[in-house]
Design an enzyme around this catalytic site. Sequence first.
Site, PDB file in Angstrom:
ATOM      1  NE  ARG A 143       4.178 -11.959   7.467  1.00 14.63           N
ATOM      2  CZ  ARG A 143       3.657 -10.722   7.952  1.00 14.63           C
ATOM      3  NH1 ARG A 143       4.075  -9.798   7.462  1.00 14.63           N
ATOM      4  NH2 ARG A 143       2.500 -10.832   8.606  1.00 14.63           N
ATOM      5  CG  ASP A 180       0.194  -0.243  -2.497  1.00 15.44           C
ATOM      6  OD1 ASP A 180      -0.670  -0.568  -1.815  1.00 15.44           O
ATOM      7  OD2 ASP A 180       1.515  -1.208  -2.779  1.00 15.44           O
TER       8      ASP A 180
END
Length: 288
Positions: free
Chosen positions: A46, A150
């Site tokens: 990632r 968020d």
Amino acid sequence: MSLASADALPGEFTFTDADFEALARLARSEFGLSLASSKKPLVYSRLARRLRARGLATFHDYMALLDRAEEAAERLELVSALTTNVTSFFREKHHFETLRTALIPELAAQKRIRIWSAGCSSGQEPFSIAMTLLHALPPGARDMRILATDIDPAILRKARAGRYPAEECETVPAEFRSRWLRPTPCEPELVEMGPELKALISFAELNLICDWPFAGPFDAIFCRNVAIYFDQETQQRLWSRFAEKLRAGGFLFIGHSERLAGPALPGFGTAGVTTYRKRAIPGPAQPT
Ligand SMILES: C[S@@+](CC[C@H](N)C(=O)[O-])C[C@H]1O[C@@H](n2cnc3c(N)ncnc32)[C@H](O)[C@@H]1O
């Protein structure tokens, strides 16, 4: 891969166990993220693109970079790389059914309505809440707001724009689609959320493990598929903090693979699949 030490993974960048542990400590202390050592290969894959983007050869250098005060944006890139933004309209449909059948009839008598979508990603969750609310409760004189937060500023920009590929909107009930969704003239493949929906929602950046600069109380909190990234202690602290922000009788909706546990549990009754309701008086303490 000549630079790799014995415990580094094969690949383009050196990633020792010590690097992984330092990264896991940072991810936990700043963002509550839980990285078990079995995740080392996943973390490598990632983050490899971040090292490439920053022109670095080792995770040790990446850690040094993350340590700099001026690298706040890179720390957010780290969270983005380690979590996903996967979401959809009316995801886990039963929650919207509960909102419609159990909560909205009560809300009809209220002048002030507050719902929080915590970890809202690109906005499909708060827009689904907005449609469910507006369908049953015309705002009129009501003070009705949805807070949608968020940690990721890039995903919040998408959420605020409220424009989505038409095929993503197929899970929006047809009646809602014709009432609130509209074509975007310059981008025919996209559908835009109507102004009545946008007007209900306030989007804001918030790291859930930091302070929350608002008082509540909320009638419902949706925090779905977010706590799954957190270690158990962070999850349990989060449930307790949500309990403080909910009014008595308020609903907490969590993701399909999440469970409420720990000190907050006696304060809630179950109200459906992954659905909890704050009790006015906490029940007996639960064994942990
Ligand atoms: C899989 S999405 C869930 C979206 C939506 N709630 C749903 O269930 O469809 C997870 C979101 O959690 C956000 N997130 C991860 N860690 C966070 C944190 N510490 N504070 C706030 N949001 C976080 C990510 O940026 C991502 O948008």
